[in-house]
Design a protein around this motif. Structure first.
Motif, PDB file in Angstrom:
ATOM      1  N   ASN A  25       0.845  -1.182   0.000  1.00  0.00           N
ATOM      2  CA  ASN A  25       0.000   0.000   0.000  1.00  0.00           C
ATOM      3  C   ASN A  25       0.886   1.240   0.000  1.00  0.00           C
ATOM      4  N   SER A  42       2.673   4.879   8.108  1.00  0.00           N
ATOM      5  CA  SER A  42       2.671   3.769   9.061  1.00  0.00           C
ATOM      6  C   SER A  42       3.992   3.676   9.811  1.00  0.00           C
ATOM      7  N   ALA A  83      -6.019  -2.723   6.753  1.00  0.00           N
ATOM      8  CA  ALA A  83      -7.405  -2.358   6.474  1.00  0.00           C
ATOM      9  C   ALA A  83      -8.308  -3.292   7.280  1.00  0.00           C
ATOM     10  N   PRO A  97     -10.195   3.044  12.939  1.00  0.00           N
ATOM     11  CA  PRO A  97      -9.347   3.494  11.831  1.00  0.00           C
ATOM     12  C   PRO A  97      -8.687   4.838  12.106  1.00  0.00           C
ATOM     13  N   GLN A 197      -8.302   2.104   7.467  1.00  0.00           N
ATOM     14  CA  GLN A 197      -6.954   1.662   7.828  1.00  0.00           C
ATOM     15  C   GLN A 197      -6.739   1.831   9.324  1.00  0.00           C
TER      16      GLN A 197
END
Length: 244
Positions: A25, A42, A83, A97, A197
């Motif tokens: 991703n 991330s 996800a 998320p 996410q």
């Protein structure tokens, strides 16, 4: 959020915080082709959580979401970035998320398809990254179209072209980039899904650890950390998720 010695211990059975990073991703993680360094939203969150715990960080890097999920589920990693999907819930605890990402369809310029609703028809071949959130979602939702799986999300468009398929499905921003680079391609208007996410940790780490991770995510959203990370990495089209 109060970090107790028990919470630190729950997240660091190997001595450091091991964060599972999915390069499939590109909105959330990328690897520099020259230096090999991994960065992205991330990675920023993983570093911030390690600082919160007061421990060192080890990045465990994978090329697909499925491998990244399995690393956390099997406790070869302590946290991950995924996800949210029902099939991924077994063996893991998710936070709310932190980012919302659109999933889109890509077709050739001369394709008769003009709308997302037209994709699910007999004879339509849709290429998607194996084990991705898009794969899991479309496997449930498509009733008539057939699904063909590329090894990873970044390989979806090359596989779509090589196999002369009808539709490529995946991260909207990635598909837009491929369309600009290759030409002769276009996205169908809108989106077919929204990815939520989140962060996740192995379920056996316990309720206190799961709550601590959830509190961290809420802090990062409320403080502007997530929004700043998206801006810093030049991510467009993804939005900060609302407070839980």
């Amino acid at each position: 959020m109060t970090i107790t010695p028990d919470i630190i211990k729950a997240f660091t059975p190997a001595g450091s915080l091991r964060a599972s990073i999915n390069l499939g991703n590109p909105i959330l993680a990328k690897q520099d082709p020259q230096s090999g360094e991994v960065g992205g939203v991330s990675v920023d969150l993983a570093r911030a959580f390690a600082r919160k715990l007061g421990v060192s960080l080890e990045l465990v890097v994978f090329d697909t979401a499925a491998k990244s999920v399995e690393a956390v589920r099997s406790e070869k990693a302590d946290i991950g970035f995924f996800a949210i999907d029902p099939l991924r819930g077994e063996g893991m605890r998710f936070t709310a998320p932190y980012v919302l990402i659109e999933g889109a369809y890509l077709v050739r310029q001369d394709s008769p398809l003009q709308d997302n609703a037209e994709v699910d028809r007999t004879g339509t071949r849709v290429v998607v990254g194996k084990g991705s959130a898009y794969d899991l979602y479309l496997t449930r939702e498509l009733k008539s179209a057939s699904i063909e799986r590329a090894p990873s999300s970044p390989e979806v468009v090359p596989a779509f072209l090589a196999q002369n398929a009808d539709v490529a499905a995946g991260v909207k921003q990635q598909l837009e980039g491929d369309a600009r680079k290759l030409g002769g391609l276009r996205l169908l208007p809108g989106r077919f899904m929204v990815i939520q996410q989140a962060m996740g940790t192995p379920a056996p780490r316990g309720e206190a650890a799961a709550k601590a991770l959830s509190a961290f995510v809420e802090e990062c959203k409320a403080s502007g950390f997530v929004a700043e990370a998206l801006a810093r990495h030049g991510i467009k089209g993804a939005s900060v998720a609302p407070a839980a």
